[in-house]
Design an enzyme around this catalytic site. Structure first.
Site, PDB file in Angstrom:
ATOM      1  N   ASP A 114       0.840  -1.193   0.000  1.00  0.00           N
ATOM      2  CA  ASP A 114       0.000   0.000   0.000  1.00  0.00           C
ATOM      3  C   ASP A 114       0.877   1.246   0.000  1.00  0.00           C
ATOM      4  OD1 ASP A 114       0.775  -0.876   2.512  1.00  0.00           O
ATOM      5  OD2 ASP A 114      -1.228  -0.865   3.362  1.00  0.00           O
TER       6      ASP A 114
ATOM      7  N   GLU B 217      -5.735   3.741   3.546  1.00  0.00           N
ATOM      8  CA  GLU B 217      -6.024   4.377   4.826  1.00  0.00           C
ATOM      9  C   GLU B 217      -7.443   4.936   4.953  1.00  0.00           C
ATOM     10  OE1 GLU B 217      -4.451   4.372   7.505  1.00  0.00           O
ATOM     11  OE2 GLU B 217      -2.397   3.842   7.002  1.00  0.00           O
TER      12      GLU B 217
END
Length: 392
Positions: free
Chosen positions: A80, A141
């Site tokens: 990520d 996130e």
């Protein structure tokens, strides 16, 4: 780093590359969905290694393939890319250069480990037993912005037989890992509650509908739901992290917005929490308020038994048994990596927590702490596990 953790000598040669890469990425954190510099940095490196890059119009996420034999299975490794909307308080020579944004979840670590693994594999293709795809994912996130779910929709998991990811954890010592077979993260949702009432003068509250009082009543009632409606043997968390409303002190507020999260360690508890919240919101509307509730969230990560066995085997090749907790507790946080596991042919995938702390160096912070430090000696440990998964 002296080669303390028994990584291969060939991988150890990438130690300087690995540390520089993390320092570079740490300086350019970007918010969810806005990882433009970060994505370009990673794409340029992956292209230079010889990987076949696939991008998606309008999105920063991309994939990079190294196919050694089309008849062999395809393993995917996820990294990520996004940072957090908070200042970087590390105060060192490679702190964030983007004001108000920081890699306080350690995604710079995840990308660096993927890039180091990719570089090693490109230089040692003869060792590979599987084809490999690296997935550089945007927007992990922020639950409100499409991330793993969108990348799956765009095709990042097409043809993938197994998928793996890691998450650094500064509360675990470098050289140690934790994972289990089964649930590894919570069912997690971000909620947004909007309450519209009727404004009135503070001296005549009976002429209004107090949106602040109503919002706090609803939020407070959810603590009762957690205490009395959920199984005490199944952990559940309800939290409110933001509440905004009102304009002046001597008037009844006609508008409030509150935001928070719901987390549960099983699907049934998650359903109970959401159904209960929806029910009390409906009662609020019956009282004259215009009240709405919206959710955005992730299903839990569930490590497949086969993936658990492969992670254990990959780690056991170089880490001592006492450094491997293969029956570890899951985290109460949430992760959208679940979408990728669920998109494999047989849901074969797994995530492990990689120790990135070092008490002797004063590094033992939790995720999203500020300042957030990582022991760079963890980078090659994570890379060695990924290399072992692809070369088994």
């Amino acid at each position: 780093m002296n080669n303390l953790y028994n990584v291969s000598e060939e991988l150890f040669k990438l130690n300087s590359f690995s540390k520089k890469t993390r320092q570079d990425l740490h300086q350019i954190p970007e918010l969810s969905g806005e990882e433009f510099k970060t994505s370009k940095y990673c794409r340029d490196l992956m292209s230079s290694f010889g990987y076949e890059i696939t991008t998606y119009d309008g999105f920063t996420g991309f994939t990079a393939n190294l196919i050694i034999d089309p008849s062999k299975p395809l393993i995917a490794i996820r990294a990520d890319m996004d940072g957090l909307e908070m200042p970087d308080m590390t105060n060192n020579e490679f702190s964030s250069t983007h004001e108000g944004c920081a890699h306080n979840c350690g995604h710079d670590t995840h990308m660096t480990i993927a890039l180091t693994t990719a570089k090693y594999l490109a230089e040692h293709q003869h060792e590979m037993s599987h084809n490999v795809r690296f997935i550089f994912q945007m927007a992990e996130e922020d639950m409100r912005i499409p991330g793993a779910d969108k990348m799956v929709e765009l095709g990042c998991m097409d043809g993938v037989d197994e998928v793996y990811a890691l998450h650094n954890d500064g509360a675990i010592e470098t050289g140690c890992i934790r994972f289990n077979a089964g649930v590894m993260s919570s069912w997690g949702s971000a909620w947004t509650l909007t309450v519209r009432g009727v404004s009135a003068h503070g001296s005549t509250p009976h002429k209004g509908l107090d949106a602040i009082r109503e919002a706090t009543r609803l939020i407070d009632y959810m603590d009762y739901i957690v205490a009395k409606k959920t199984d005490p043997f199944s952990p559940a968390v309800f939290g409110c992290g933001m509440i905004n409303g009102g304009t002046i002190p001597n008037a009844i507020a006609d508008y409030v917005q509150a935001r928070g999260t719901i987390r549960a360690m099983d699907e049934n508890t998650d359903a109970i929490l959401k159904a209960s919240f929806n029910e009390i919101v409906a009662r609020s509307e019956a009282g004259g308020f215009k009240t709405t509730l919206e959710y955005a969230g992730y299903p839990a990560i569930e490590n497949h038994q086969n993936a658990h066995a492969e992670i254990l085997a990959a780690a056991s090749k170089f880490l001592p048994a006492e450094n491997i907790d293969s029956q570890g507790k899951p985290m109460t946080g949430s992760e959208d990596f679940s979408y990728m596991i669920n998109a494999t042919k047989d849901r074969v995938g797994g995530l492990f927590f990689l120790g990135s702390g070092n008490k002797s160096k004063g590094i033992n912070n939790y995720l999203h702490a500020n300042p957030y430090f990582v022991d760079d000696d963890c980078l090659l440990v994570g890379a060695q596990i990924f290399v072992n998964l692809v070369t088994r």
